[in-house]
Design a protein around this motif. Sequence first.
Motif, PDB file in Angstrom:
ATOM      1  N   TYR A 246       0.801  -1.560  -0.133  1.00  0.00           N
ATOM      2  CA  TYR A 246       0.076  -0.011  -0.028  1.00  0.00           C
ATOM      3  C   TYR A 246       0.971   1.222  -0.075  1.00  0.00           C
ATOM      4  O   TYR A 246       0.689   2.119  -0.754  1.00  0.00           O
ATOM      5  CB  TYR A 246      -0.953   0.071   1.023  1.00  0.00           C
ATOM      6  N   MET A 269      -3.859   2.588  -8.151  1.00  0.00           N
ATOM      7  CA  MET A 269      -4.218   1.276  -7.345  1.00  0.00           C
ATOM      8  C   MET A 269      -5.625   0.590  -7.606  1.00  0.00           C
ATOM      9  O   MET A 269      -6.544   1.675  -7.692  1.00  0.00           O
ATOM     10  CB  MET A 269      -4.270   1.393  -5.635  1.00  0.00           C
ATOM     11  N   ARG A 270      -5.735  -0.540  -7.885  1.00  0.00           N
ATOM     12  CA  ARG A 270      -7.122  -0.972  -8.314  1.00  0.00           C
ATOM     13  C   ARG A 270      -7.582  -1.885  -7.298  1.00  0.00           C
ATOM     14  O   ARG A 270      -7.204  -2.270  -6.366  1.00  0.00           O
ATOM     15  CB  ARG A 270      -6.901  -1.695  -9.803  1.00  0.00           C
ATOM     16  N   GLY A 271      -8.922  -2.115  -7.554  1.00  0.00           N
ATOM     17  CA  GLY A 271      -9.796  -3.150  -6.563  1.00  0.00           C
ATOM     18  C   GLY A 271     -10.721  -2.169  -5.786  1.00  0.00           C
ATOM     19  O   GLY A 271     -10.574  -1.044  -5.742  1.00  0.00           O
ATOM     20  N   GLU A 272     -11.606  -3.120  -5.213  1.00  0.00           N
ATOM     21  CA  GLU A 272     -12.447  -2.552  -4.265  1.00  0.00           C
ATOM     22  C   GLU A 272     -12.139  -2.438  -2.599  1.00  0.00           C
ATOM     23  O   GLU A 272     -11.595  -3.235  -2.312  1.00  0.00           O
ATOM     24  CB  GLU A 272     -14.010  -3.240  -4.365  1.00  0.00           C
ATOM     25  N   LEU A 273     -12.414  -1.048  -1.930  1.00  0.00           N
ATOM     26  CA  LEU A 273     -12.243  -0.950  -0.722  1.00  0.00           C
ATOM     27  C   LEU A 273     -12.911  -2.138   0.086  1.00  0.00           C
ATOM     28  O   LEU A 273     -14.191  -2.209  -0.101  1.00  0.00           O
ATOM     29  CB  LEU A 273     -12.457   0.367  -0.333  1.00  0.00           C
ATOM     30  N   PHE A 285      -5.987  -4.672   2.922  1.00  0.00           N
ATOM     31  CA  PHE A 285      -5.634  -4.098   1.653  1.00  0.00           C
ATOM     32  C   PHE A 285      -5.377  -5.021   0.581  1.00  0.00           C
ATOM     33  O   PHE A 285      -5.452  -4.950  -0.499  1.00  0.00           O
ATOM     34  CB  PHE A 285      -4.143  -3.359   1.841  1.00  0.00           C
ATOM     35  N   ARG A 288      -6.939  -5.191  -2.728  1.00  0.00           N
ATOM     36  CA  ARG A 288      -6.387  -4.258  -3.626  1.00  0.00           C
ATOM     37  C   ARG A 288      -4.924  -4.593  -4.077  1.00  0.00           C
ATOM     38  O   ARG A 288      -4.388  -3.861  -4.782  1.00  0.00           O
ATOM     39  CB  ARG A 288      -6.444  -2.722  -3.502  1.00  0.00           C
ATOM     40  N   CYS A 289      -4.415  -5.601  -3.490  1.00  0.00           N
ATOM     41  CA  CYS A 289      -2.958  -5.579  -3.372  1.00  0.00           C
ATOM     42  C   CYS A 289      -2.767  -6.546  -4.541  1.00  0.00           C
ATOM     43  O   CYS A 289      -3.060  -7.762  -4.648  1.00  0.00           O
ATOM     44  CB  CYS A 289      -2.567  -6.232  -1.899  1.00  0.00           C
TER      45      CYS A 289
END
Length: 318
Positions: A246, A269-273, A285, A288-289
């Motif tokens: 992160y 950074m991609r992906g959902e929280l 994380f 999104r990692c």
Amino acid sequence: MSEKVLIEVNNLKKYFKTSKGMLHAVDGINFRVKKGTTLGVVGESGCGKSTLGRTLLHLHEATDGQIIYDGQDITKYNPDKLKEIRKKMQMIFQDPSASLDPRMSVRDLIGEPLKVYKVCRTKEEYNEKVLEIMDTVGLSKRYADSYSHELDGGRRQRIGIGRALAMDPEFIVCDEPVSALDVSIQAQVLNLLMDLQEEKELTYIFITHDLSVVKHISHEIAVMYLGQCVEYAVTKDLFGTPLHPYTKGLLDAVPVPKLTAKKLQTEVMRGELTSPIEPKAGCRFAARCPKARECCTGKDIPLREIEPGHFVACTLYE
């Protein structure tokens, strides 16, 4: 620089009750800040930075954990004890337009703590003290009877700093104090804060989302993600060798020139929280990692000291 630890936080938590469950705004934070130094706290909006700062000053009551100030556990202090300790613990708020009463003159805004604590015995002593504070923060005396809405953002923020300094504190939480200012005024306010720190041996927690600002002012940095600290290190080590994916993502999320491209490209950074409401055990994380593994979920991942003074919460370093 003093080796004395002025403020220590152990497993600090602050949860808020919502209709969908408990929101874990601050969830098990640990750190120490030495007297006369600055701890920078960085992370995306909504990660819990401001809630952490407000909890330290009891503007929010902690759900669990310890806040130790100058050797005293102040976590459960009653209002009378808090009133005394707040002489030494103050806050500079993010937006001076929102935190300053437009009905009060600059003199009254800066002098309000002096009246609350009945510091000055006479009106002359009060006026002299206010003008002295104005001079300290670089505000001309001619603005003493002006109102905050008549001044620009930089001067309004100097009022906020002056108000925080009125009781000669030792510790100040700076909650994004320059984010509402343009770049040139930011530099002036940052230089003022650093000059005051050197002159008065002030201790800061400096909350910001701006990595260039925190690099300039902080001795150590804590990186927060969804209520937790994922990396903690001396400033030069964190910028030189970031360990958590992160942190690396934050440092990469700036325009990067590509030799083969005509325009600047940005690493994103991609992906959902992950939801901070009743979060499951594991790395928040992970969704999104790019280096997430199966072992990143299902168990809590504590901060580990990977190098001297450099801590990270990541399964890559187990």
